[in-house]
Structures are given as structure tokens and as C-alpha cells.
Design an enzyme around this catalytic site. Structure first.
Site, PDB file in Angstrom:
ATOM      1  N   ARG A  27      26.518  50.795  43.194  1.00  0.00           N
ATOM      2  CA  ARG A  27      27.133  50.080  44.286  1.00  0.00           C
ATOM      3  C   ARG A  27      28.599  49.935  44.549  1.00  0.00           C
ATOM      4  O   ARG A  27      29.160  50.092  43.738  1.00  0.00           O
ATOM      5  CB  ARG A  27      25.901  48.884  44.590  1.00  0.00           C
ATOM      6  CG  ARG A  27      26.480  47.627  43.537  1.00  0.00           C
ATOM      7  CD  ARG A  27      25.298  46.733  42.995  1.00  0.00           C
ATOM      8  NE  ARG A  27      25.579  46.095  42.005  1.00  0.00           N
ATOM      9  CZ  ARG A  27      26.107  45.687  41.702  1.00  0.00           C
ATOM     10  NH1 ARG A  27      27.156  44.615  42.096  1.00  0.00           N
ATOM     11  NH2 ARG A  27      26.152  44.986  40.390  1.00  0.00           N
ATOM     12  N   GLY A  28      28.750  49.736  45.830  1.00  0.00           N
ATOM     13  CA  GLY A  28      30.534  48.226  45.947  1.00  0.00           C
ATOM     14  C   GLY A  28      31.831  49.545  46.404  1.00  0.00           C
ATOM     15  O   GLY A  28      31.180  50.583  46.618  1.00  0.00           O
ATOM     16  N   ILE A  29      32.461  48.860  45.478  1.00  0.00           N
ATOM     17  CA  ILE A  29      33.754  50.322  45.675  1.00  0.00           C
ATOM     18  C   ILE A  29      33.306  51.554  44.813  1.00  0.00           C
ATOM     19  O   ILE A  29      33.855  52.626  45.312  1.00  0.00           O
ATOM     20  CB  ILE A  29      35.303  49.120  44.898  1.00  0.00           C
ATOM     21  CG1 ILE A  29      35.403  48.226  46.269  1.00  0.00           C
ATOM     22  CG2 ILE A  29      36.179  50.089  44.962  1.00  0.00           C
ATOM     23  CD1 ILE A  29      36.553  46.607  45.362  1.00  0.00           C
ATOM     24  N   ARG A  49      24.127  51.747  34.660  1.00  0.00           N
ATOM     25  CA  ARG A  49      22.856  50.598  33.899  1.00  0.00           C
ATOM     26  C   ARG A  49      21.427  50.781  33.974  1.00  0.00           C
ATOM     27  O   ARG A  49      20.281  50.528  33.710  1.00  0.00           O
ATOM     28  CB  ARG A  49      23.357  49.064  33.732  1.00  0.00           C
ATOM     29  CG  ARG A  49      24.797  48.994  33.063  1.00  0.00           C
ATOM     30  CD  ARG A  49      24.704  47.919  32.692  1.00  0.00           C
ATOM     31  NE  ARG A  49      24.961  46.813  33.492  1.00  0.00           N
ATOM     32  CZ  ARG A  49      25.867  45.423  33.824  1.00  0.00           C
ATOM     33  NH1 ARG A  49      25.488  44.591  32.955  1.00  0.00           N
ATOM     34  NH2 ARG A  49      25.347  44.555  35.054  1.00  0.00           N
ATOM     35  N   TYR A 155      38.618  36.415  34.554  1.00  0.00           N
ATOM     36  CA  TYR A 155      38.618  37.614  35.162  1.00  0.00           C
ATOM     37  C   TYR A 155      40.448  38.592  35.242  1.00  0.00           C
ATOM     38  O   TYR A 155      41.423  39.490  35.313  1.00  0.00           O
ATOM     39  CB  TYR A 155      37.791  37.630  36.345  1.00  0.00           C
ATOM     40  CG  TYR A 155      38.392  38.462  37.898  1.00  0.00           C
ATOM     41  CD1 TYR A 155      36.908  39.410  37.674  1.00  0.00           C
ATOM     42  CD2 TYR A 155      39.167  38.510  38.526  1.00  0.00           C
ATOM     43  CE1 TYR A 155      37.237  40.786  38.290  1.00  0.00           C
ATOM     44  CE2 TYR A 155      39.103  40.100  39.524  1.00  0.00           C
ATOM     45  CZ  TYR A 155      38.548  40.350  38.984  1.00  0.00           C
ATOM     46  OH  TYR A 155      37.995  41.613  39.952  1.00  0.00           O
TER      47      TYR A 155
HETATM   48  P1  NDP Z   1      29.785  45.371  42.279  1.00  0.00           P
HETATM   49  O1  NDP Z   1      30.044  44.108  41.643  1.00  0.00           O
HETATM   50  O2  NDP Z   1      29.733  45.510  43.610  1.00  0.00           O
HETATM   51  O3  NDP Z   1      29.687  46.773  41.344  1.00  0.00           O
HETATM   52  C1  NDP Z   1      29.896  46.203  39.837  1.00  0.00           C
HETATM   53  C2  NDP Z   1      29.302  47.903  39.443  1.00  0.00           C
HETATM   54  O4  NDP Z   1      29.623  47.352  38.443  1.00  0.00           O
HETATM   55  C3  NDP Z   1      28.266  47.667  39.688  1.00  0.00           C
HETATM   56  O5  NDP Z   1      27.309  49.254  39.888  1.00  0.00           O
HETATM   57  C4  NDP Z   1      27.739  47.446  38.267  1.00  0.00           C
HETATM   58  O6  NDP Z   1      25.869  48.506  37.965  1.00  0.00           O
HETATM   59  C5  NDP Z   1      28.531  48.071  37.717  1.00  0.00           C
HETATM   60  N1  NDP Z   1      28.695  47.775  36.270  1.00  0.00           N
HETATM   61  C6  NDP Z   1      28.911  46.490  35.762  1.00  0.00           C
HETATM   62  N2  NDP Z   1      28.805  46.080  34.216  1.00  0.00           N
HETATM   63  C7  NDP Z   1      28.694  46.534  33.989  1.00  0.00           C
HETATM   64  C8  NDP Z   1      28.645  47.193  32.475  1.00  0.00           C
HETATM   65  N3  NDP Z   1      28.003  46.503  31.478  1.00  0.00           N
HETATM   66  N4  NDP Z   1      28.042  48.300  32.763  1.00  0.00           N
HETATM   67  C9  NDP Z   1      28.204  49.712  33.479  1.00  0.00           C
HETATM   68  N5  NDP Z   1      28.187  49.591  34.554  1.00  0.00           N
HETATM   69  C10 NDP Z   1      28.107  47.579  34.507  1.00  0.00           C
HETATM   70  O7  NDP Z   1      31.533  45.189  42.159  1.00  0.00           O
HETATM   71  P2  NDP Z   1      32.475  46.041  43.167  1.00  0.00           P
HETATM   72  O8  NDP Z   1      32.149  47.151  44.056  1.00  0.00           O
HETATM   73  O9  NDP Z   1      33.234  44.074  44.125  1.00  0.00           O
HETATM   74  O10 NDP Z   1      34.240  45.730  42.371  1.00  0.00           O
HETATM   75  C11 NDP Z   1      33.779  46.901  42.142  1.00  0.00           C
HETATM   76  C12 NDP Z   1      35.770  46.359  41.059  1.00  0.00           C
HETATM   77  O11 NDP Z   1      36.777  46.365  41.769  1.00  0.00           O
HETATM   78  C13 NDP Z   1      35.538  46.311  39.748  1.00  0.00           C
HETATM   79  O12 NDP Z   1      36.337  46.112  38.515  1.00  0.00           O
HETATM   80  C14 NDP Z   1      35.878  45.141  40.456  1.00  0.00           C
HETATM   81  O13 NDP Z   1      36.699  43.864  39.348  1.00  0.00           O
HETATM   82  C15 NDP Z   1      37.326  45.415  41.333  1.00  0.00           C
HETATM   83  N6  NDP Z   1      37.876  44.354  42.590  1.00  0.00           N
HETATM   84  C16 NDP Z   1      36.614  44.039  43.165  1.00  0.00           C
HETATM   85  C17 NDP Z   1      37.040  43.323  44.325  1.00  0.00           C
HETATM   86  C18 NDP Z   1      35.628  43.166  45.617  1.00  0.00           C
HETATM   87  O14 NDP Z   1      36.583  42.491  46.283  1.00  0.00           O
HETATM   88  N7  NDP Z   1      34.637  42.819  45.418  1.00  0.00           N
HETATM   89  C19 NDP Z   1      38.829  42.930  44.525  1.00  0.00           C
HETATM   90  C20 NDP Z   1      39.384  42.906  43.354  1.00  0.00           C
HETATM   91  C21 NDP Z   1      38.980  44.152  42.612  1.00  0.00           C
HETATM   92  P3  NDP Z   1      24.765  47.349  37.557  1.00  0.00           P
HETATM   93  O15 NDP Z   1      24.266  47.338  39.091  1.00  0.00           O
HETATM   94  O16 NDP Z   1      24.201  47.372  36.553  1.00  0.00           O
HETATM   95  O17 NDP Z   1      25.577  45.339  37.621  1.00  0.00           O
END
Ligand code: NDP
Length: 249
Positions: A27-29, A49, A155
Site C-alpha cells: 500500500r501507500g508509497i 507480511r 522515527y
Molecule cells: P504505509 O504505512 O502505507 O505502508 C508501509 C508498508 O510497509 C506496508 O506495506 C507495510 O506492510 C510495510 N511494513 C511495515 N512494517 C513491516 C515489516 N516489519 N516487514 C515488512 N513490511 C513492513 O506507509 P507509507 O506508504 O506512508 O510510507 C512508506 C515509507 O515512506 C515509509 O518508510 C515511511 O516512513 C516513508 N514516509 C512516508 C511519508 C508519508 O507522508 N506517508 C512521509 C515521509 C516518509 P503491512 O501492510 O504488513 O503493515
């Protein structure tokens, strides 16, 4: 590869058909990054996961806090598709709270995913990259890594640490045509920001020179560029994609 994919790839200057690993592409980015590479003709795998995957993404179940699971997933990817040439370390979590209330667990949990998780994936990916004498490592940082964020001591510390990690990798592996860079997004339109109250969103936006949040595509485009031939001499850089929010830091 279809004709359309070949055209898209030529237009964006990438080398199509590479094996790209994006962690956390559910999801997301991460999802948009995966879709961008697929549209350009690359083979995209993710460590995830569980849950649904975007169309065309090859999923390998592994938590980035688990070295053995990461190793097994990489071995399976190499067997199925070949060595990973582009690693996008995207998976990340937050456990925001004020310093006085932040527990050791809040701190360690964020470190384990955002910092140790990235280290584990890079370490495993580097073996194939060193052998191939080419590789692109792209770490998803954050504007708060250098700008700071109240309630985000854990963070922001992990995101700042990614800069040192990318620069050390650049010094260690730069002569083997391996680059390592950090993309530092500001606020991005994701599920996380969509749930913020309208007033809070307004307040954040007023601090951003661009006056709006980024789309996930605006982050993915920069990640794709860093993996392209055009970016072969960029390494150890922090590329802000924050509408000017963090400039000067
Ligand atoms: P989301 O929370 O939407 O998605 C995070 C993703 O990481 C999910 O697919 C999640 O999987 C996965 N994930 C989390 N923990 C683990 C783990 N232990 N092992 C494997 N996969 C894992 O995040 P965003 O899309 O918002 O963010 C993506 C990146 O961008 C991150 O590094 C965030 O810090 C960074 N970022 C985001 C910003 C924002 O405004 N959104 C701004 C600046 C940076 P699962 O579905 O299993 O939880």
C-alpha cells in the site's frame, strides 16, 4: 515485454527488465513505486507480511525484522527471477509520542523496522550486486530525518541514520557501480495523512511552500529516476521531495 512497456521505459530513461525489490509494496508509497517500475517493464518483487498485492507484483512473505526470513525470500527471488539489481527500502512504521512518554519498546520497534530492517535488506542485496558489479539502493527517508519532528524522536532518528548508511555504502561499494541514495518525502497523500483532521491538514499545508501534500506518484517518479541510467553518477545524496518544507536542512 509489451510494446507499450518498451515505449514507457525508453521515455523514462530506465533499463527495462531488471529485478527490482520494493519492501512493503502492499500500500501507500511502496505500492505506487512498484507500479511505476512495472509500467516501465521491470520485474518487481516485494517482501511483505501478508495481504493483497498490487497487480503484477511478485510477493515473498518476510518481515523485515527477521534476517532468516529475508535471506529465504531473497534466495527465492534469485531462483525465480535472478539477482536483485534495484533495492527500494520502503517499509517503515511510526510509533509517535512525546519524548517523556516514549517507551523503550516504542523506540526499539521503530528502529527494528526502519533502521535494522533496512540494514538487513541491504546486506543481503549487496551480495548479488557486488557479484554483478552493479546495483541501485534507494532508501525512503523522511523530511523529519533532518528537519526533526515533535513526537517523532524514534522515527526521525531512524530516518537521519539512513543518510549515514547510504553514504557509508557509497564509500564502500561506489567503485563497483553500486549507488545508494535517500529520498526524503515530506507529507504524502496516503491513508496516514487522509485521516488527519481537516484543521490539522490545513495547518501542515500552510507550512509547506508548495501548499499541498505530495502524491505517491511524485515520490515514485524520483525513486524511478534514481534507478535509471541518467542517475548513474548520483550517490550518497539526499533528495528531498517535500514541496520545500525542509529546505535549508
Ligand atoms: P504505509 O504505512 O502505507 O505502508 C508501509 C508498508 O510497509 C506496508 O506495506 C507495510 O506492510 C510495510 N511494513 C511495515 N512494517 C513491516 C515489516 N516489519 N516487514 C515488512 N513490511 C513492513 O506507509 P507509507 O506508504 O506512508 O510510507 C512508506 C515509507 O515512506 C515509509 O518508510 C515511511 O516512513 C516513508 N514516509 C512516508 C511519508 C508519508 O507522508 N506517508 C512521509 C515521509 C516518509 P503491512 O501492510 O504488513 O503493515
Amino acid at each position: 515485454m509489451t510494446e507499450m512497456q518498451a515505449t514507457t521505459s525508453a521515455a523514462t530513461g530506465g533499463t527495462p527488465g531488471r529485478v527490482v525489490l520494493v519492501t512493503g509494496a502492499t500500500r501507500g508509497i511502496g505500492k505506487t513505486i512498484a507500479e511505476t517500475f512495472i509500467a516501465a517493464g521491470d520485474t518487481v518483487a516485494t517482501l511483505y507480511r501478508g495481504g493483497d498485492l498490487p497487480d503484477g507484483v511478485h510477493g515473498y512473505v518476510a518481515d523485515v525484522t527477521d534476517s532468516a526470513a529475508i535471506d529465504a525470500a531473497f534466495t527465492a527471488i534469485e531462483k525465480d527471477h535472478g539477482p536483485v539489481e534495484v533495492l527500494v527500502a520502503n517499509a517503515g512504521i511510526t510509533r509517535d509520542t512525546l519524548l517523556m512518554r516514549m517507551t523503550d519498546d516504542d523506540f526499539d520497534a521503530v528502529l527494528d523496522v526502519n533502521l535494522r530492517g533496512v540494514f538487513r535488506c541491504i546486506r543481503r542485496a549487496s551480495t548479488g550486486m557486488i557479484r554483478k558489479r552493479t546495483g541501485r539502493i534507494i532508501l525512503i527517508g523522511s523530511v523529519v530525518g533532518l528537519y526533526g519532528g515533535a513526537g517523532q524522536v524514534n522515527y526521525s532518528a531512524t530516518k537521519a541514520a539512513l543518510v549515514g548508511m547510504a553514504r557509508s555504502i557509497t564509500r564502500e561499494l561506489g567503485a563497483r557501480s553500486i549507488t545508494a541514495n535517500v529520498v526524503a518525502p515530506g507529507f504524502v497523500e496516503t491513508e496516514m495523512t487522509a485521516v488527519l483532521p481537516e484543521d490539522t491538514q490545513k495547518q501542515y499545508k500552510s507550512a509547506i511552500p508548495a501548499g499541498r501534500f505530495a502524491s505517491t506518484g511524485e515520490i515514485a517518479g524520483v525513486v524511478h529516476f534514481l534507478a535509471s541510467d541518467a542517475a548513474s553518477y548520483i550517490s550518497g545524496a539526499v533528495i528531498p521531495v517535500d514541496g520545500g518544507l525542509g529546505m535549508g536542512h
